[in-house]
Write a protein that holds these residues in place. Structure first.
Motif, short mmCIF file in Angstrom:
data_model
loop_
_atom_site.label_atom_id
_atom_site.label_comp_id
_atom_site.label_asym_id
_atom_site.label_seq_id
_atom_site.Cartn_x
_atom_site.Cartn_y
_atom_site.Cartn_z
N ASN A 1 -5.02 20.75 -14.93
CA ASN A 1 -6.56 20.09 -14.86
C ASN A 1 -5.46 18.53 -15.01
OD1 ASN A 1 -7.96 22.65 -15.82
ND2 ASN A 1 -6.94 22.09 -18.00
N VAL A 2 -4.66 18.52 -14.19
CA VAL A 2 -4.13 16.98 -14.03
C VAL A 2 -3.10 16.68 -13.07
CG1 VAL A 2 -3.17 15.37 -15.31
CG2 VAL A 2 -4.55 16.74 -16.45
N LEU A 3 -3.20 15.76 -12.52
CA LEU A 3 -2.10 15.74 -11.65
C LEU A 3 -1.08 14.48 -11.62
CD1 LEU A 3 -3.79 16.54 -7.95
CD2 LEU A 3 -2.06 17.90 -8.99
N ASP A 4 0.27 14.81 -11.95
CA ASP A 4 0.77 13.39 -12.56
C ASP A 4 1.44 12.93 -10.62
OD1 ASP A 4 2.24 11.02 -13.56
OD2 ASP A 4 3.62 12.89 -14.08
N ILE A 5 0.86 12.11 -11.04
CA ILE A 5 1.71 11.31 -9.46
C ILE A 5 1.88 9.85 -9.49
CG2 ILE A 5 0.90 10.69 -6.94
CD1 ILE A 5 -1.90 12.46 -7.44
N MET B 1 0.93 -1.15 0.12
CA MET B 1 0.00 0.43 -0.03
C MET B 1 0.88 1.36 0.20
SD MET B 1 -2.86 0.67 2.20
CE MET B 1 -3.16 2.90 3.33
N VAL B 2 0.43 2.55 -1.00
CA VAL B 2 1.46 3.58 -1.06
C VAL B 2 0.29 4.53 -0.51
CG1 VAL B 2 2.47 5.20 -2.36
CG2 VAL B 2 3.18 2.29 -3.00
N SER B 3 1.20 5.94 -0.09
CA SER B 3 -0.31 6.77 0.72
C SER B 3 0.95 8.17 0.73
CB SER B 3 -0.74 6.57 2.18
OG SER B 3 -1.29 7.42 2.58
N GLU C 1 -13.66 8.15 -4.16
CA GLU C 1 -13.54 7.71 -5.13
C GLU C 1 -12.37 7.45 -5.22
OE1 GLU C 1 -16.12 8.66 -7.75
OE2 GLU C 1 -16.70 10.39 -6.52
N THR C 2 -13.51 6.10 -6.45
CA THR C 2 -11.60 4.93 -6.32
C THR C 2 -11.73 4.46 -7.52
OG1 THR C 2 -12.66 3.97 -4.73
CG2 THR C 2 -11.36 2.16 -5.76
N LEU C 3 -10.34 4.97 -7.81
CA LEU C 3 -10.28 5.04 -9.23
C LEU C 3 -9.27 3.64 -9.62
CD1 LEU C 3 -9.01 8.54 -9.29
CD2 LEU C 3 -11.21 7.86 -10.03
N THR C 4 -9.54 2.64 -10.68
CA THR C 4 -8.54 1.78 -11.29
C THR C 4 -8.52 2.48 -12.24
OG1 THR C 4 -10.37 0.16 -10.32
CG2 THR C 4 -9.13 -0.82 -12.14
N PHE C 5 -6.68 1.85 -12.76
CA PHE C 5 -6.18 2.23 -13.50
C PHE C 5 -4.78 0.75 -14.25
CE2 PHE C 5 -4.11 4.08 -9.81
CZ PHE C 5 -2.59 3.35 -10.22
N THR C 6 -4.38 0.17 -14.82
CA THR C 6 -3.48 0.00 -15.29
C THR C 6 -1.88 0.46 -15.66
OG1 THR C 6 -5.18 -2.12 -16.15
CG2 THR C 6 -2.55 -1.91 -16.89
N ARG C 7 -0.95 0.04 -15.65
CA ARG C 7 -0.31 1.08 -15.44
C ARG C 7 0.47 0.09 -17.00
NH1 ARG C 7 6.16 0.62 -16.26
NH2 ARG C 7 6.83 2.17 -15.62
N ALA D 1 5.91 1.18 -9.03
CA ALA D 1 4.32 0.23 -10.41
C ALA D 1 5.10 -0.88 -11.31
CB ALA D 1 3.82 1.61 -10.52
N VAL D 2 4.46 -1.68 -11.77
CA VAL D 2 5.19 -3.11 -12.59
C VAL D 2 4.16 -2.55 -13.69
CG1 VAL D 2 5.28 -5.49 -13.21
CG2 VAL D 2 5.93 -4.34 -11.15
N ALA D 3 4.56 -2.68 -14.74
CA ALA D 3 3.98 -2.48 -16.45
C ALA D 3 2.83 -3.67 -16.22
CB ALA D 3 4.94 -2.29 -17.31
N GLY D 4 1.33 -3.51 -16.95
CA GLY D 4 0.88 -3.88 -16.81
C GLY D 4 -0.20 -4.52 -15.70
N ASN D 5 0.01 -4.57 -14.57
CA ASN D 5 0.00 -4.49 -13.71
C ASN D 5 -1.76 -3.10 -13.17
OD1 ASN D 5 1.39 -6.22 -12.74
ND2 ASN D 5 2.17 -5.72 -10.77
#
Length: 55
Positions: free
Chosen positions: A17-21, A1-3, A49-55, A26-30
């Protein structure tokens, strides 16, 4: 877990408009899930809010 706490940089003009965090290790494809709560200067919090993303 990262906070992380991120300042919105509201004092920059124009406002971004965008925050790059970056997500360390992070592993590509996960697929990852991020839970986000916005808090203003008075301590008022938005609903989570919960966001799901793939790296």
């Amino acid at each position: 877990m990262v906070s992380s706490k991120v300042l919105s940089d509201f004092y920059f003009m124009p406002r971004p408009n965008v925050l790059d965090i970056p997500v360390p290790d992070a592993v590509a494809g996960n697929t990852y899930e991020a839970k986000v709560v916005a808090v203003d200067a008075y301590g008022n919090a938005s609903p989570e809010e919960t966001l799901t993303f793939t790296r």
